[in-house]
Write a protein that holds these residues in place. Structure first.
Motif, PDB file in Angstrom:
ATOM      1  N   ALA A 164       7.633  -3.939   2.628  1.00  0.00           N
ATOM      2  CA  ALA A 164       8.009  -4.023   1.214  1.00  0.00           C
ATOM      3  C   ALA A 164       6.809  -3.812   0.306  1.00  0.00           C
ATOM      4  CB  ALA A 164       8.646  -5.381   0.929  1.00  0.00           C
ATOM      5  N   GLU A 165       5.685  -4.419   0.633  1.00  0.00           N
ATOM      6  CA  GLU A 165       4.473  -4.223  -0.164  1.00  0.00           C
ATOM      7  C   GLU A 165       4.084  -2.746  -0.192  1.00  0.00           C
ATOM      8  OE1 GLU A 165       1.475  -6.679   1.524  1.00  0.00           O
ATOM      9  OE2 GLU A 165       2.503  -8.565   1.066  1.00  0.00           O
ATOM     10  N   HIS A 166       4.176  -2.104   0.960  1.00  0.00           N
ATOM     11  CA  HIS A 166       3.850  -0.678   1.065  1.00  0.00           C
ATOM     12  C   HIS A 166       4.803   0.159   0.217  1.00  0.00           C
ATOM     13  CE1 HIS A 166       1.965   2.774   2.916  1.00  0.00           C
ATOM     14  NE2 HIS A 166       3.090   3.179   3.505  1.00  0.00           N
ATOM     15  N   LEU A 167       6.085  -0.146   0.290  1.00  0.00           N
ATOM     16  CA  LEU A 167       7.086   0.603  -0.470  1.00  0.00           C
ATOM     17  C   LEU A 167       6.877   0.466  -1.979  1.00  0.00           C
ATOM     18  CD1 LEU A 167      10.273  -0.261   1.602  1.00  0.00           C
ATOM     19  CD2 LEU A 167       9.415   2.050   1.191  1.00  0.00           C
ATOM     20  N   VAL A 168       6.610  -0.735  -2.435  1.00  0.00           N
ATOM     21  CA  VAL A 168       6.404  -0.942  -3.869  1.00  0.00           C
ATOM     22  C   VAL A 168       5.153  -0.199  -4.344  1.00  0.00           C
ATOM     23  CG1 VAL A 168       5.940  -2.662  -5.668  1.00  0.00           C
ATOM     24  CG2 VAL A 168       7.642  -3.135  -3.911  1.00  0.00           C
ATOM     25  N   GLY A 169       4.098  -0.231  -3.538  1.00  0.00           N
ATOM     26  CA  GLY A 169       2.903   0.519  -3.889  1.00  0.00           C
ATOM     27  C   GLY A 169       3.155   2.015  -3.970  1.00  0.00           C
ATOM     28  N   VAL A 170       3.951   2.524  -3.037  1.00  0.00           N
ATOM     29  CA  VAL A 170       4.315   3.946  -3.053  1.00  0.00           C
ATOM     30  C   VAL A 170       5.136   4.279  -4.294  1.00  0.00           C
ATOM     31  CG1 VAL A 170       5.798   5.642  -1.901  1.00  0.00           C
ATOM     32  CG2 VAL A 170       4.152   4.313  -0.565  1.00  0.00           C
ATOM     33  N   ALA A 171       6.099   3.412  -4.619  1.00  0.00           N
ATOM     34  CA  ALA A 171       6.939   3.649  -5.802  1.00  0.00           C
ATOM     35  C   ALA A 171       6.090   3.665  -7.070  1.00  0.00           C
ATOM     36  CB  ALA A 171       8.017   2.573  -5.899  1.00  0.00           C
TER      37      ALA A 171
END
Length: 249
Positions: A164-171
């Motif tokens: 989730a942390e990775h996804l939010v950073g990507v977004a």
């Protein structure tokens, strides 16, 4: 906007994004939006004004036909609506190492990736390894009493909270087409994870490792699902995760 915001990863995406000050909306049937066949007007209205859509929807099927049908339908409708209302970034979660495993559930994820890559909406595909949470999911789906059948799987599992942390950073970073893969900090097997889960929870469970037939089984056992050398590594090992707040968050 989060699609699948109540699932293993989605609930963490909602929490992480909210903690970073984002106004997070979960796209769901309870909110009046049904990706499986609801009216386009309701979907368009829900997506209007979104800076990014993070799609972490999943389906429990292991049927290639069922998985392809699910991801084609939901992703196709979502991308079409995003294009109509001008959403500037679509983020799709997929799985590391599945290129040579066009079978079972992974067939649907590959079909989804192709749809996203060919769409007019700016996008990022994020591949992650199997989650630590996968061990408990297999216990609930593949157990008969105290016995659990574990598909032979070589993996490098990662905590859903770190995905989730990775996804939010990507977004937040904007569309790049393909983001770096995310894997866990250590190699493992699904059977080993379930045994340690059982020991930690004092469940007394017997775990029998089985090699599944066909391309799907061969892919699971091949080690491809550990990801490549260029992947980003998570921090939380499975053993540390067992007693951590990330397991119950």
């Amino acid at each position: 906007m989060v699609c699948g915001g109540t699932g293993a990863v989605g609930r963490h995406v909602v929490r992480v994004a909210g903690g970073r000050g984002h106004d997070v909306v979960v796209l769901s049937r309870s909110a009046g939006v049904d990706l499986a066949g609801g009216p386009d007007a309701a979907l368009d209205a829900a997506l209007a004004g979104a800076d990014a859509v993070v799609d972490v929807l999943g389906t429990p099927t292991l049927s290639a036909r069922g998985s392809v049908a699910f991801f084609t339908a939901t992703t196709g409708r979502l991308l079409a609506a995003e294009h109509r209302v001008g959403v500037p970034h679509h983020v799709a979660l997929s799985i590391v190492g599945i290129d040579g495993i066009d079978a079972a559930y992974y067939a649907g994820k590959l079909a989804q990736e192709r749809l996203v890559a060919s769409a007019a909406v700016p996008h990022t595909v994020v591949r992650a390894a199997q989650f630590h949470e996968f061990a408990g999911q297999i216990v609930s789906r593949a157990s008969l009493g105290p016995v659990t059948l574990a598909p032979r799987t070589l993996t490098r599992p990662v905590a859903a909270a770190e995905v989730a942390e990775h996804l939010v950073g990507v977004a937040e970073a904007g569309p790049v087409g393909r983001a770096p893969d995310l894997v866990g900090p250590a190699d493992d097997t699904l059977a080993g994870m379930i045994r340690r889960l059982s020991a930690h929870d004092r469940a007394g469970r017997r775990v029998v490792e089985v090699r599944l037939p066909g391309r799907y089984g061969a892919g699971l056992a091949s080690g491809a699902l550990r990801g490549g050398p260029g992947a980003v590594r998570g921090r939380l090992t499975f053993d540390d995760w067992l007693g951590s707040a990330a397991r119950v968050a």
